[in-house]
Design a protein around this motif. Structure first.
Motif, PDB file in Angstrom:
ATOM      1  N   TYR A  36       0.805  -1.222   0.000  1.00  0.00           N
ATOM      2  CA  TYR A  36       0.000   0.000   0.000  1.00  0.00           C
ATOM      3  C   TYR A  36       0.842   1.279   0.000  1.00  0.00           C
ATOM      4  O   TYR A  36       0.309   2.370   0.078  1.00  0.00           O
ATOM      5  CB  TYR A  36      -0.958   0.006   1.200  1.00  0.00           C
ATOM      6  N   ASP A  37       2.148   1.114  -0.074  1.00  0.00           N
ATOM      7  CA  ASP A  37       3.042   2.267  -0.084  1.00  0.00           C
ATOM      8  C   ASP A  37       3.152   2.806  -1.505  1.00  0.00           C
ATOM      9  O   ASP A  37       3.510   2.081  -2.432  1.00  0.00           O
ATOM     10  CB  ASP A  37       4.428   1.882   0.449  1.00  0.00           C
ATOM     11  N   MET A  38       2.828   4.077  -1.663  1.00  0.00           N
ATOM     12  CA  MET A  38       2.828   4.717  -2.979  1.00  0.00           C
ATOM     13  C   MET A  38       4.218   5.264  -3.312  1.00  0.00           C
ATOM     14  O   MET A  38       4.870   5.870  -2.470  1.00  0.00           O
ATOM     15  CB  MET A  38       1.804   5.854  -3.007  1.00  0.00           C
ATOM     16  N   ARG A  39       4.619   5.052  -4.551  1.00  0.00           N
ATOM     17  CA  ARG A  39       5.928   5.524  -5.003  1.00  0.00           C
ATOM     18  C   ARG A  39       5.849   6.957  -5.514  1.00  0.00           C
ATOM     19  O   ARG A  39       4.797   7.431  -5.931  1.00  0.00           O
ATOM     20  CB  ARG A  39       6.474   4.609  -6.089  1.00  0.00           C
ATOM     21  N   LEU A  40       6.989   7.623  -5.483  1.00  0.00           N
ATOM     22  CA  LEU A  40       7.127   8.994  -5.978  1.00  0.00           C
ATOM     23  C   LEU A  40       7.586   8.971  -7.428  1.00  0.00           C
ATOM     24  O   LEU A  40       8.255   8.033  -7.870  1.00  0.00           O
ATOM     25  CB  LEU A  40       8.152   9.746  -5.129  1.00  0.00           C
ATOM     26  N   ASP A  41       7.246  10.026  -8.169  1.00  0.00           N
ATOM     27  CA  ASP A  41       7.732  10.170  -9.534  1.00  0.00           C
ATOM     28  C   ASP A  41       9.153  10.730  -9.549  1.00  0.00           C
ATOM     29  O   ASP A  41       9.939  10.408 -10.440  1.00  0.00           O
ATOM     30  CB  ASP A  41       6.812  11.108 -10.322  1.00  0.00           C
ATOM     31  N   ALA A  42       9.454  11.576  -8.585  1.00  0.00           N
ATOM     32  CA  ALA A  42      10.775  12.206  -8.499  1.00  0.00           C
ATOM     33  C   ALA A  42      10.957  12.709  -7.066  1.00  0.00           C
ATOM     34  O   ALA A  42       9.992  12.788  -6.294  1.00  0.00           O
ATOM     35  CB  ALA A  42      10.894  13.360  -9.490  1.00  0.00           C
ATOM     36  N   VAL A  43      12.201  13.049  -6.753  1.00  0.00           N
ATOM     37  CA  VAL A  43      12.517  13.625  -5.445  1.00  0.00           C
ATOM     38  C   VAL A  43      13.388  14.850  -5.674  1.00  0.00           C
ATOM     39  O   VAL A  43      14.340  14.806  -6.466  1.00  0.00           O
ATOM     40  CB  VAL A  43      13.249  12.622  -4.528  1.00  0.00           C
ATOM     41  N   ALA A  44      13.062  15.936  -4.999  1.00  0.00           N
ATOM     42  CA  ALA A  44      13.859  17.154  -5.043  1.00  0.00           C
ATOM     43  C   ALA A  44      14.661  17.253  -3.752  1.00  0.00           C
ATOM     44  O   ALA A  44      14.122  17.079  -2.663  1.00  0.00           O
ATOM     45  CB  ALA A  44      12.953  18.374  -5.183  1.00  0.00           C
ATOM     46  N   THR A  45      15.953  17.525  -3.905  1.00  0.00           N
ATOM     47  CA  THR A  45      16.835  17.753  -2.757  1.00  0.00           C
ATOM     48  C   THR A  45      17.630  19.025  -3.026  1.00  0.00           C
ATOM     49  O   THR A  45      17.520  19.621  -4.107  1.00  0.00           O
ATOM     50  CB  THR A  45      17.817  16.585  -2.533  1.00  0.00           C
ATOM     51  N   GLU A  46      18.467  19.393  -2.080  1.00  0.00           N
ATOM     52  CA  GLU A  46      19.332  20.559  -2.272  1.00  0.00           C
ATOM     53  C   GLU A  46      20.359  20.328  -3.379  1.00  0.00           C
ATOM     54  O   GLU A  46      20.943  21.275  -3.897  1.00  0.00           O
ATOM     55  CB  GLU A  46      20.010  20.945  -0.952  1.00  0.00           C
ATOM     56  N   ASN A  47      20.554  19.068  -3.779  1.00  0.00           N
ATOM     57  CA  ASN A  47      21.527  18.743  -4.827  1.00  0.00           C
ATOM     58  C   ASN A  47      20.917  18.628  -6.213  1.00  0.00           C
ATOM     59  O   ASN A  47      21.649  18.501  -7.195  1.00  0.00           O
ATOM     60  CB  ASN A  47      22.253  17.440  -4.492  1.00  0.00           C
ATOM     61  N   GLY A  48      19.587  18.621  -6.318  1.00  0.00           N
ATOM     62  CA  GLY A  48      18.952  18.505  -7.625  1.00  0.00           C
ATOM     63  C   GLY A  48      17.718  17.622  -7.589  1.00  0.00           C
ATOM     64  O   GLY A  48      17.222  17.256  -6.527  1.00  0.00           O
ATOM     65  N   ILE A  49      17.252  17.275  -8.796  1.00  0.00           N
ATOM     66  CA  ILE A  49      16.051  16.453  -8.961  1.00  0.00           C
ATOM     67  C   ILE A  49      16.479  15.038  -9.321  1.00  0.00           C
ATOM     68  O   ILE A  49      17.291  14.836 -10.226  1.00  0.00           O
ATOM     69  CB  ILE A  49      15.140  17.005 -10.088  1.00  0.00           C
ATOM     70  N   ILE A  50      15.917  14.068  -8.638  1.00  0.00           N
ATOM     71  CA  ILE A  50      16.157  12.657  -8.930  1.00  0.00           C
ATOM     72  C   ILE A  50      14.879  12.110  -9.542  1.00  0.00           C
ATOM     73  O   ILE A  50      13.849  12.032  -8.864  1.00  0.00           O
ATOM     74  CB  ILE A  50      16.509  11.879  -7.649  1.00  0.00           C
ATOM     75  N   HIS A  51      14.935  11.766 -10.838  1.00  0.00           N
ATOM     76  CA  HIS A  51      13.779  11.139 -11.478  1.00  0.00           C
ATOM     77  C   HIS A  51      13.866   9.652 -11.165  1.00  0.00           C
ATOM     78  O   HIS A  51      14.881   9.013 -11.436  1.00  0.00           O
ATOM     79  CB  HIS A  51      13.770  11.411 -12.980  1.00  0.00           C
ATOM     80  N   CYS A  52      12.811   9.144 -10.577  1.00  0.00           N
ATOM     81  CA  CYS A  52      12.837   7.785 -10.048  1.00  0.00           C
ATOM     82  C   CYS A  52      12.642   6.755 -11.156  1.00  0.00           C
ATOM     83  O   CYS A  52      11.758   6.900 -11.991  1.00  0.00           O
ATOM     84  CB  CYS A  52      11.775   7.638  -8.966  1.00  0.00           C
ATOM     85  N   GLY A  53      13.485   5.744 -11.149  1.00  0.00           N
ATOM     86  CA  GLY A  53      13.438   4.699 -12.171  1.00  0.00           C
ATOM     87  C   GLY A  53      12.134   3.922 -12.133  1.00  0.00           C
ATOM     88  O   GLY A  53      11.586   3.641 -11.074  1.00  0.00           O
ATOM     89  N   GLY A  54      11.623   3.625 -13.295  1.00  0.00           N
ATOM     90  CA  GLY A  54      10.426   2.797 -13.388  1.00  0.00           C
ATOM     91  C   GLY A  54       9.129   3.551 -13.241  1.00  0.00           C
ATOM     92  O   GLY A  54       8.066   2.951 -13.324  1.00  0.00           O
ATOM     93  N   VAL A  55       9.178   4.841 -12.987  1.00  0.00           N
ATOM     94  CA  VAL A  55       7.944   5.625 -12.914  1.00  0.00           C
ATOM     95  C   VAL A  55       8.028   6.762 -13.912  1.00  0.00           C
ATOM     96  O   VAL A  55       9.086   7.108 -14.412  1.00  0.00           O
ATOM     97  CB  VAL A  55       7.660   6.169 -11.493  1.00  0.00           C
ATOM     98  N   ARG A  56       6.901   7.326 -14.199  1.00  0.00           N
ATOM     99  CA  ARG A  56       6.811   8.326 -15.267  1.00  0.00           C
ATOM    100  C   ARG A  56       7.529   9.611 -14.911  1.00  0.00           C
ATOM    101  O   ARG A  56       7.625   9.986 -13.760  1.00  0.00           O
ATOM    102  CB  ARG A  56       5.336   8.604 -15.577  1.00  0.00           C
ATOM    103  N   GLU A  57       8.014  10.272 -15.925  1.00  0.00           N
ATOM    104  CA  GLU A  57       8.602  11.594 -15.763  1.00  0.00           C
ATOM    105  C   GLU A  57       7.469  12.595 -15.569  1.00  0.00           C
ATOM    106  O   GLU A  57       6.305  12.280 -15.795  1.00  0.00           O
ATOM    107  CB  GLU A  57       9.400  11.969 -17.010  1.00  0.00           C
ATOM    108  N   ASN A  58       7.821  13.821 -15.197  1.00  0.00           N
ATOM    109  CA  ASN A  58       6.815  14.880 -15.079  1.00  0.00           C
ATOM    110  C   ASN A  58       6.268  15.145 -16.471  1.00  0.00           C
ATOM    111  O   ASN A  58       6.939  15.709 -17.313  1.00  0.00           O
ATOM    112  CB  ASN A  58       7.439  16.155 -14.498  1.00  0.00           C
ATOM    113  N   THR A  59       5.046  14.681 -16.725  1.00  0.00           N
ATOM    114  CA  THR A  59       4.455  14.829 -18.049  1.00  0.00           C
ATOM    115  C   THR A  59       3.533  16.030 -18.112  1.00  0.00           C
ATOM    116  O   THR A  59       2.849  16.232 -19.101  1.00  0.00           O
ATOM    117  CB  THR A  59       3.659  13.563 -18.423  1.00  0.00           C
ATOM    118  N   LEU A  60       3.511  16.820 -17.057  1.00  0.00           N
ATOM    119  CA  LEU A  60       2.697  18.035 -17.097  1.00  0.00           C
ATOM    120  C   LEU A  60       3.315  18.991 -18.106  1.00  0.00           C
ATOM    121  O   LEU A  60       4.533  19.231 -18.085  1.00  0.00           O
ATOM    122  CB  LEU A  60       2.663  18.702 -15.725  1.00  0.00           C
ATOM    123  N   PRO A  61       2.522  19.535 -19.022  1.00  0.00           N
ATOM    124  CA  PRO A  61       3.095  20.476 -19.980  1.00  0.00           C
ATOM    125  C   PRO A  61       3.608  21.724 -19.265  1.00  0.00           C
ATOM    126  O   PRO A  61       3.035  22.149 -18.278  1.00  0.00           O
ATOM    127  CB  PRO A  61       1.917  20.808 -20.905  1.00  0.00           C
TER     128      PRO A  61
END
Length: 193
Positions: free
Chosen positions: A167-192
């Motif tokens: 029941y744990d939901m995965r993230l699409d990406a994570v933002a940190t002070e070092n940058g954005i980590i796009h998480c493997g296996g999930v969609r990229e930010n597809t918002l225009p």
């Protein structure tokens, strides 16, 4: 206690220790820069954030930047255990009302976010997220399919693998002070943009 519960408890303790002593304000400024440059929401998107609690990374600079760019910003309202979060509009200068768990809620209009900024204790490169254990965000993310889910944390909160259950939901990406980590296996930010 199940093996999963024990693993989550150990990971929470490790994550709390890792974020101790981090500069929440400076990291929050850097995080805001990375999000606005590399992972901005589409024009007009409603973005839910959160008011930093304890030693969480301070995303208030990002909330201000989003507001300044014309986005409606929402903050969560803590509901009863077992329910999904609701969100109300917030803008700089608004009064916040203290809630249980030490959280603060806005008093603006009810909103439904298009993009969610998600607090966490630990994350991994596959989008695994470990929260505080109440399940509020997991239920909320499940109830809002198709919304972009961006975790917000210190880079030091990344683990090799976060223990996750069904029941744990995965993230699409994570933002940190070092940058954005796009998480493997999930969609990229597809918002225009």
């Amino acid at each position: 206690m199940s093996d999963l519960d024990g693993a989550k408890r150990a990971a929470r303790e490790a994550a709390l220790s890792r974020r101790h002593g981090q500069d929440a304000a400076a990291a929050g400024q850097a995080l805001a820069h990375h999000v606005m440059r590399d992972c901005p929401p589409c024009p007009g998107a409603v973005v839910s954030g959160f008011w930093p609690l304890g030693q969480e990374i301070d995303i208030r600079p990002l909330l201000h930047a989003l507001h300044d760019r014309g986005h409606r910003v929402a903050l969560p309202v803590t509901t009863r255990r077992g329910e999904t979060l609701t969100f109300r509009g917030w803008q700089p200068g608004d009064v916040l009302v203290p809630e249980r768990f030490g959280t603060m809620r806005p008093i603006g209009d009810a909103l439904v976010p298009d993009m969610l900024l998600v607090p966490l204790l630990a994350f991994d490169a596959t989008g695994g997220r470990l929260g505080y254990g109440g399940g509020f965000y997991d239920r909320t993310l499940a109830a809002l399919p198709g919304r972009f889910r961006l975790g917000c944390a210190f880079a030091t909160q990344q683990l090799d693998a976060v223990p996750v259950g069904p029941y744990d939901m995965r993230l699409d990406a994570v933002a940190t002070e070092n940058g954005i980590i796009h998480c493997g296996g999930v969609r990229e930010n597809t918002l225009p943009r």
